[in-house]
Scaffold this motif. Structure first.
Motif, PDB file in Angstrom:
ATOM      1  N   LEU A 174       1.175  -1.442   0.068  1.00 49.24           N
ATOM      2  CA  LEU A 174       0.003   0.278   0.259  1.00 49.24           C
ATOM      3  C   LEU A 174       0.749   1.380   0.073  1.00 49.24           C
ATOM      4  O   LEU A 174       1.485   1.666   1.063  1.00 49.24           O
ATOM      5  CB  LEU A 174      -0.975  -0.280   1.413  1.00 49.24           C
ATOM      6  CG  LEU A 174      -1.812  -1.322   1.102  1.00 49.24           C
ATOM      7  CD1 LEU A 174      -3.027  -0.670   2.783  1.00 49.24           C
ATOM      8  CD2 LEU A 174      -2.864  -1.423   0.333  1.00 49.24           C
ATOM      9  N   MET A 175       0.739   1.915  -1.151  1.00 50.38           N
ATOM     10  CA  MET A 175       1.975   3.326  -1.122  1.00 50.38           C
ATOM     11  C   MET A 175       1.345   4.307  -0.759  1.00 50.38           C
ATOM     12  O   MET A 175       0.242   5.015  -1.301  1.00 50.38           O
ATOM     13  CB  MET A 175       2.442   3.248  -2.809  1.00 50.38           C
ATOM     14  CG  MET A 175       3.244   4.498  -3.000  1.00 50.38           C
ATOM     15  SD  MET A 175       3.874   4.417  -4.270  1.00 50.38           S
ATOM     16  CE  MET A 175       4.679   3.482  -4.514  1.00 50.38           C
ATOM     17  N   VAL A 176       1.326   4.890   0.367  1.00 52.49           N
ATOM     18  CA  VAL A 176       0.375   5.962   1.144  1.00 52.49           C
ATOM     19  C   VAL A 176       1.450   7.205   0.589  1.00 52.49           C
ATOM     20  O   VAL A 176       1.908   7.310   0.664  1.00 52.49           O
ATOM     21  CB  VAL A 176       0.515   5.353   2.451  1.00 52.49           C
ATOM     22  CG1 VAL A 176      -0.295   7.154   3.515  1.00 52.49           C
ATOM     23  CG2 VAL A 176      -0.029   4.405   3.057  1.00 52.49           C
ATOM     24  N   LEU A 177      -0.060   8.311   0.221  1.00 49.55           N
ATOM     25  CA  LEU A 177       0.226   9.300  -0.746  1.00 49.55           C
ATOM     26  C   LEU A 177      -0.421  10.476  -0.114  1.00 49.55           C
ATOM     27  O   LEU A 177      -1.665   9.915   0.468  1.00 49.55           O
ATOM     28  CB  LEU A 177       0.145   9.503  -2.251  1.00 49.55           C
ATOM     29  CG  LEU A 177       0.994   8.124  -2.967  1.00 49.55           C
ATOM     30  CD1 LEU A 177       0.650   8.155  -4.244  1.00 49.55           C
ATOM     31  CD2 LEU A 177       3.005   8.837  -2.516  1.00 49.55           C
ATOM     32  N   ASP A 178       0.345  11.304  -0.362  1.00 48.46           N
ATOM     33  CA  ASP A 178      -0.356  12.629   0.379  1.00 48.46           C
ATOM     34  C   ASP A 178      -0.929  13.580  -0.611  1.00 48.46           C
ATOM     35  O   ASP A 178      -0.674  13.897  -2.237  1.00 48.46           O
ATOM     36  CB  ASP A 178       0.526  13.776   1.084  1.00 48.46           C
ATOM     37  CG  ASP A 178      -0.116  14.810   1.628  1.00 48.46           C
ATOM     38  OD1 ASP A 178      -1.275  15.205   1.448  1.00 48.46           O
ATOM     39  OD2 ASP A 178       0.274  15.538   2.664  1.00 48.46           O
ATOM     40  N   ALA A 179      -2.475  13.389  -0.580  1.00 51.87           N
ATOM     41  CA  ALA A 179      -3.582  14.347  -1.694  1.00 51.87           C
ATOM     42  C   ALA A 179      -2.722  15.376  -2.434  1.00 51.87           C
ATOM     43  O   ALA A 179      -3.183  16.290  -3.615  1.00 51.87           O
ATOM     44  CB  ALA A 179      -5.047  13.383  -1.412  1.00 51.87           C
ATOM     45  N   SER A 180      -2.189  16.727  -0.965  1.00 52.38           N
ATOM     46  CA  SER A 180      -1.651  17.622  -1.214  1.00 52.38           C
ATOM     47  C   SER A 180      -1.271  17.945  -1.872  1.00 52.38           C
ATOM     48  O   SER A 180      -0.599  18.905  -2.285  1.00 52.38           O
ATOM     49  CB  SER A 180      -2.511  18.226   0.292  1.00 52.38           C
ATOM     50  OG  SER A 180      -1.882  17.931   0.899  1.00 52.38           O
ATOM     51  N   LYS A 181      -0.493  16.943  -1.847  1.00 60.65           N
ATOM     52  CA  LYS A 181       1.074  17.290  -2.011  1.00 60.65           C
ATOM     53  C   LYS A 181       1.252  16.986  -4.045  1.00 60.65           C
ATOM     54  O   LYS A 181       0.026  16.287  -4.487  1.00 60.65           O
ATOM     55  CB  LYS A 181       2.288  16.439  -1.931  1.00 60.65           C
ATOM     56  CG  LYS A 181       2.417  16.750  -0.715  1.00 60.65           C
ATOM     57  CD  LYS A 181       3.096  17.577  -0.335  1.00 60.65           C
ATOM     58  CE  LYS A 181       2.964  18.072   1.629  1.00 60.65           C
ATOM     59  NZ  LYS A 181       3.941  17.365   1.884  1.00 60.65           N
ATOM     60  N   SER A 182       2.608  16.980  -4.664  1.00 61.61           N
ATOM     61  CA  SER A 182       2.332  16.926  -6.517  1.00 61.61           C
ATOM     62  C   SER A 182       2.790  15.134  -6.673  1.00 61.61           C
ATOM     63  O   SER A 182       2.903  14.539  -5.419  1.00 61.61           O
ATOM     64  CB  SER A 182       4.045  17.303  -6.881  1.00 61.61           C
ATOM     65  OG  SER A 182       4.524  16.604  -6.309  1.00 61.61           O
ATOM     66  N   GLU A 183       1.752  14.971  -7.709  1.00 66.79           N
ATOM     67  CA  GLU A 183       2.631  13.707  -8.687  1.00 66.79           C
ATOM     68  C   GLU A 183       3.730  13.491  -9.082  1.00 66.79           C
ATOM     69  O   GLU A 183       3.837  11.786  -8.841  1.00 66.79           O
ATOM     70  CB  GLU A 183       1.768  14.083  -9.993  1.00 66.79           C
ATOM     71  CG  GLU A 183      -0.081  12.965  -9.366  1.00 66.79           C
ATOM     72  CD  GLU A 183      -0.555  11.944  -8.943  1.00 66.79           C
ATOM     73  OE1 GLU A 183       0.172  10.624  -9.762  1.00 66.79           O
ATOM     74  OE2 GLU A 183      -1.199  12.047  -8.482  1.00 66.79           O
ATOM     75  N   GLY A 184       5.020  13.797  -8.331  1.00 71.64           N
ATOM     76  CA  GLY A 184       6.429  13.627  -8.205  1.00 71.64           C
ATOM     77  C   GLY A 184       6.098  12.972  -7.083  1.00 71.64           C
ATOM     78  O   GLY A 184       7.417  11.860  -7.926  1.00 71.64           O
ATOM     79  N   HIS A 185       5.857  12.919  -5.872  1.00 72.93           N
ATOM     80  CA  HIS A 185       6.057  11.576  -5.191  1.00 72.93           C
ATOM     81  C   HIS A 185       5.715  10.493  -5.461  1.00 72.93           C
ATOM     82  O   HIS A 185       6.669   9.622  -5.224  1.00 72.93           O
ATOM     83  CB  HIS A 185       5.208  11.952  -3.789  1.00 72.93           C
ATOM     84  CG  HIS A 185       6.003  13.363  -2.733  1.00 72.93           C
ATOM     85  ND1 HIS A 185       5.080  13.665  -2.337  1.00 72.93           N
ATOM     86  CD2 HIS A 185       6.522  14.720  -3.482  1.00 72.93           C
ATOM     87  CE1 HIS A 185       6.086  14.676  -1.631  1.00 72.93           C
ATOM     88  NE2 HIS A 185       6.994  15.225  -2.231  1.00 72.93           N
ATOM     89  N   LYS A 230       2.463  -6.459  -6.310  1.00 70.44           N
ATOM     90  CA  LYS A 230       0.338  -5.805  -6.848  1.00 70.44           C
ATOM     91  C   LYS A 230       1.167  -5.056  -5.650  1.00 70.44           C
ATOM     92  O   LYS A 230       1.531  -4.442  -4.713  1.00 70.44           O
ATOM     93  CB  LYS A 230      -0.889  -5.891  -6.738  1.00 70.44           C
ATOM     94  CG  LYS A 230      -0.773  -7.638  -6.969  1.00 70.44           C
ATOM     95  CD  LYS A 230      -2.321  -8.499  -6.833  1.00 70.44           C
ATOM     96  CE  LYS A 230      -2.019  -9.419  -7.897  1.00 70.44           C
ATOM     97  NZ  LYS A 230      -3.363 -10.315  -7.776  1.00 70.44           N
ATOM     98  N   CYS A 231       0.048  -3.679  -6.500  1.00 65.87           N
ATOM     99  CA  CYS A 231       0.009  -2.320  -5.549  1.00 65.87           C
ATOM    100  C   CYS A 231      -1.040  -1.191  -5.703  1.00 65.87           C
ATOM    101  O   CYS A 231      -1.217  -1.299  -6.384  1.00 65.87           O
ATOM    102  CB  CYS A 231       1.815  -1.039  -6.252  1.00 65.87           C
ATOM    103  SG  CYS A 231       1.994   0.484  -4.936  1.00 65.87           S
ATOM    104  N   VAL A 232      -1.710  -0.773  -4.570  1.00 64.03           N
ATOM    105  CA  VAL A 232      -2.940   0.093  -4.007  1.00 64.03           C
ATOM    106  C   VAL A 232      -1.822   1.229  -4.147  1.00 64.03           C
ATOM    107  O   VAL A 232      -1.359   1.845  -3.014  1.00 64.03           O
ATOM    108  CB  VAL A 232      -3.408  -0.658  -2.724  1.00 64.03           C
ATOM    109  CG1 VAL A 232      -5.102   0.475  -3.351  1.00 64.03           C
ATOM    110  CG2 VAL A 232      -3.990  -2.032  -3.780  1.00 64.03           C
ATOM    111  N   TYR A 233      -2.581   2.101  -4.399  1.00 64.01           N
ATOM    112  CA  TYR A 233      -2.047   3.780  -4.200  1.00 64.01           C
ATOM    113  C   TYR A 233      -3.106   4.261  -3.193  1.00 64.01           C
ATOM    114  O   TYR A 233      -4.114   4.232  -4.013  1.00 64.01           O
ATOM    115  CB  TYR A 233      -1.975   4.370  -5.705  1.00 64.01           C
ATOM    116  CG  TYR A 233      -0.621   3.442  -6.560  1.00 64.01           C
ATOM    117  CD1 TYR A 233       0.482   4.444  -6.174  1.00 64.01           C
ATOM    118  CD2 TYR A 233      -1.276   3.320  -7.671  1.00 64.01           C
ATOM    119  CE1 TYR A 233       1.476   3.404  -7.283  1.00 64.01           C
ATOM    120  CE2 TYR A 233      -0.247   2.870  -8.235  1.00 64.01           C
ATOM    121  CZ  TYR A 233       1.403   2.956  -8.307  1.00 64.01           C
ATOM    122  OH  TYR A 233       2.042   2.489  -8.600  1.00 64.01           O
ATOM    123  N   VAL A 234      -2.603   4.658  -1.839  1.00 66.81           N
ATOM    124  CA  VAL A 234      -3.918   5.228  -1.910  1.00 66.81           C
ATOM    125  C   VAL A 234      -3.323   6.715  -0.846  1.00 66.81           C
ATOM    126  O   VAL A 234      -2.552   6.887  -0.290  1.00 66.81           O
ATOM    127  CB  VAL A 234      -3.716   4.385  -0.126  1.00 66.81           C
ATOM    128  CG1 VAL A 234      -4.679   4.774   1.234  1.00 66.81           C
ATOM    129  CG2 VAL A 234      -3.956   2.892  -0.057  1.00 66.81           C
TER     130      VAL A 234
END
Length: 399
Positions: free
Chosen positions: A144-155, A240-244
């Motif tokens: 599960l790749m946890v990302l910050d929705a307020s940051k850029s897509e580059g992360h 497999k990876c899920v982008y959260v």
């Protein structure tokens, strides 16, 4: 010059080189050199005792999921919300310094969730204990790749690049390339379809870079140079990876809609506890777990404790189900009765090769032991050979 400096020098040379027909062989050789150096970078240094605190925890449950992401994106909060295990969360980065496990109870199964320390750019080179973090992620069933929705897509691109640098391939399948080393006979190159990215000369150059002069290579698809290098290396892990995307409560509804429509992506909010049910359902779908219930002869099925199978952990056939119960059960099976979505009618007589689906009910009928001799009063209790000629002759009487 160290390994990291060599890798950066080759990457700089690749950036300077123009991509055309004349330079594709040179670029292929450079890619093979980088792959060899990165493999050496992952190997432990010679003479090391292997001491120090590790991140690895004992496997538990029917599946394992790792949380990977940059610092302060909400991994520890997500673990606490889903499992109830306390993981310290604070407003500063690198709050979590080691691996913290938790257990998710979902659909009568136990799924182990690992909260890993945040990784930064350059983690594949060892920055911020990145290698230990990624090594634990390799032992998981999905990421599960946890990302910050307020940051850029580059992360997302940075994390994917760091994971690919250490041999993790996200949401990809192994390339259809047959490769086998031989002792003699030179290099045999064949393909079952026209190739547009690799030709025989480029394949020879890459193999010579690895000092392989006798091998058999068969392309079953139009693969690239990177796919060929992955097959030669042989240490790649396809996961497999899920982008959260967390923190959707601080962005607009248009951004939330755009992120939610991306493939293999789920949007959540740990602050407002939004969309956790969809995240668990997507995680269950990607793991592909199959629950099989047992039914003793003449009794009702046991729906309390299922046998959980998966393609990543052995397989989902009747034979895998029997091996999961006991290794010696397969040779005693006469036939199997199956109820559920995998059966054409209820019950269906099946063999060991029958593929099982989620929530099937299985009853195993074992072979009966054959009775030696006759029946009833004609049954022989003697252990002597059946034929008279085979019996041991008694010694003659002394007169």
């Amino acid at each position: 010059m160290g390994i990291i400096e060599k890798i950066k020098e080759i990457e700089a040379e690749m950036a300077r080189t123009q991509k055309n027909k004349a330079t594709e062989y040179h670029l292929g050789q450079l890619k093979a050199k980088i792959a060899k150096l990165r493999t050496q970078l992952l190997e432990p240094p010679k003479g090391s005792s292997g001491g120090g605190e590790g991140f690895e925890v004992t496997k538990f449950g029917h599946g394992r999921v790792s949380l990977i992401g940059f610092p302060s994106v909400g991994k520890s909060t997500l673990l606490t919300m889903l499992t109830g295990t306390h993981s310290e969360a604070a407003s500063y980065e690198f709050t979590t310094l080691t691996c913290i496990p938790g257990i998710i109870q979902y659909n009568d199964t136990k799924i182990q969730l690992l909260d890993l320390p945040g990784i930064i750019e350059g983690a594949s080179e060892g920055k911020g204990r990145g290698r230990q973090v990624i090594a634990v992620a390799k032992s998981s069933d999905i990421v599960l790749m946890v990302l910050d929705a307020s940051k850029s897509e580059g992360h997302r691109q940075i994390l994917t690049r760091e994971l690919e640098a250490v041999g993790l391939r996200l949401n990809k399948r192994p390339p259809q390339i047959y490769f086998k080393r031989k002792k003699t006979g030179g290099i045999s190159f064949n393909s079952t379809m026209p190739l547009t990215h690799v030709d025989e000369k480029l394949c020879y150059q890459i193999l010579h870079e690895y000092k392989i002069h006798n091998a058999e290579v068969l392309f079953r698809e139009d693969a690239t140079v990177d796919d060929l290098i992955d097959v030669i290396e042989g240490n790649r892990k396809y996961m497999k990876c899920v982008y959260v995307y967390n923190k959707i409560d601080v962005v607009g509804i248009d951004d939330v809609d755009r992120l939610a429509r991306q493939p293999k992506s789920v949007v959540i909010s740990c602050n407002l506890k939004l969309n956790f049910d969809r995240l668990l359902a997507r995680m269950w779908e990607e793991m592909g777990l199959v629950r099989v219930y047992t039914k003793p002869q003449g009794q009702q099925p046991d729906f309390t404790d299922p046998v959980v199978l998966s393609m990543d952990r052995g397989g989902c056939t009747v034979e895998d189900f029997c091996n999961h119960i006991h290794r010696s059960l397969v040779k005693d099976v006469k036939y199997v009765l199956v109820w559920g979505t995998s059966a054409r009618h209820y019950p269906q007589h099946c063999g060991l090769s029958q593929a099982l689906q989620d929530e099937d009910v299985v009853q195993i009928v074992k072979k009966k032991e054959k009775d030696e001799g006759g029946r009833g009063r004609f049954k022989s209790h003697s252990t002597a050979p059946a034929r008279i000629s085979d019996r041991e002759k008694k010694a003659p009487l002394k007169t």
